[in-house]
Design an enzyme around this catalytic site. Structure first.
Site, mmCIF file in Angstrom:
data_model
loop_
_atom_site.group_PDB
_atom_site.id
_atom_site.type_symbol
_atom_site.label_atom_id
_atom_site.label_comp_id
_atom_site.label_asym_id
_atom_site.label_seq_id
_atom_site.Cartn_x
_atom_site.Cartn_y
_atom_site.Cartn_z
ATOM 1 N N HIS A 142 0.826 -1.213 0.000
ATOM 2 C CA HIS A 142 0.000 0.000 0.000
ATOM 3 C C HIS A 142 0.859 1.262 0.000
ATOM 4 O O HIS A 142 1.981 1.277 0.509
ATOM 5 C CB HIS A 142 -0.976 -0.005 1.177
ATOM 6 N N ARG A 182 -6.033 1.483 4.537
ATOM 7 C CA ARG A 182 -4.950 1.979 3.680
ATOM 8 C C ARG A 182 -4.677 1.048 2.506
ATOM 9 O O ARG A 182 -4.356 1.510 1.403
ATOM 10 C CB ARG A 182 -3.688 2.211 4.505
ATOM 11 N N GLU A 237 -1.856 -6.524 7.873
ATOM 12 C CA GLU A 237 -0.523 -6.386 8.448
ATOM 13 C C GLU A 237 -0.443 -7.194 9.736
ATOM 14 O O GLU A 237 -1.460 -7.605 10.301
ATOM 15 C CB GLU A 237 -0.238 -4.896 8.719
#
Length: 204
Positions: free
Chosen positions: A9, A63, A87
Site C-alpha cells: 500500500h 490503507r 498487516e
C-alpha cells in the site's frame, strides 16, 4: 503460467505522523491516493487487454483497501477483501506512537516466535494466518492475481512464494517499501520466478 503481482500500500497517514500502523485503520494521505492512481495507470498500460483476466485481492485495512480501489479503477477490477492479508497484529501498541512502542516494548524479536507484545502476533503467527490463503491462490484456477497488502505481510509472502520454510525468516527476508510492486511467475512445470521486487517506478 500463473502471474502474481503484489503491491505494498502507498503512503498512509501513519507514515507521516509517527504512529504505529499494524491493525490501526489509517487512511491514505492525498499523496498516497495519487501514488495508488499512478500504479493503477502504469499497470493498465503494461497489461492492456490482459488486465481483465486478473483477480484483485486486498487486505481489508483501509490503507490497503484504498490503494486497491484506485488500482481497481484503472484496471476495471473490484477488490476482494481478505483479512488474511492484514498487516501483522502488534497487539496493545495499536493506536499508539512509534515512540510509545520503543519505550514500552515487552520483548525484542530475535526469532520468529518472539512477540513485541504478548497480545500481538509473532512472525510465525503471521505466517500461519497467511498460509491457507497462499495455498488457495497457488492451487486454484486463477492464473492472474494482484494482491494489495502491507510491508511485513508481503515480506512473509515473498519467502513463502520461494518455497522456503518459516524458519528462513530467522536469518533473512525480502522486504519492500510503500508503493513497491513485485511481479512473480509460476511456470506450468512449477518453477517459481521473481521478476521484480518492490519496483518503485510504478509511482513515477
Amino acid at each position: 503460467m500463473k502471474t502474481i503481482i503484489t503491491i505494498q500500500h502507498t503512503q498512509s497517514v501513519h507514515h507521516t505522523n509517527g504512529m504505529v500502523g499494524s491493525w490501526t485503520d489509517w487512511e491514505l494521505t492525498e499523496k498516497g491516493i495519487e501514488q495508488a492512481k499512478r500504479i493503477g495507470e502504469k499497470l493498465q498500460a503494461e497489461l492492456g487487454d490482459r488486465a481483465k483476466d486478473f483477480v484483485l485481492y486486498s487486505s481489508d485495512l483501509i490503507r490497503a483497501k484504498q490503494t486497491a480501489e484506485q488500482v481497481g479503477k484503472a484496471l476495471n477490477l473490484t477488490p476482494k477483501l481478505r483479512t488474511e492479508l492484514r498487516e501483522r497484529n502488534l497487539g496493545k501498541c495499536c493506536g499508539k506512537s512509534v515512540q510509545w512502542l520503543r519505550e514500552n516494548l515487552e520483548r525484542d524479536e530475535k526469532t520468529i516466535d518472539d512477540k513485541m507484545f504478548s497480545d500481538g502476533e509473532s512472525r510465525r503467527d503471521e505466517w500461519n494466518r497467511l498460509k491457507p490463503f497462499f495455498d488457495e491462490i497457488m492451487s486454484n484456477n486463477e492464473q492472474n492475481i494482484i494482491i494489495v497488502s502491507h510491508g511485513d505481510l508481503l515480506s512473509v509472502f515473498n519467502i513463502m512464494f520461494l518455497g522456503l520454510g518459516v524458519e528462513t525468516l530467522n536469518t533473512c527476508e525480502m522486504h519492500g517499501a510503500a508503493g513497491g510492486v513485485s511481479i512473480m511467475l509460476e511456470t506450468d512445470d512449477g518453477k517459481r520466478i521473481i521478476k521484480k521486487v518492490s519496483d518503485m517506478s510504478y509511482m513515477n
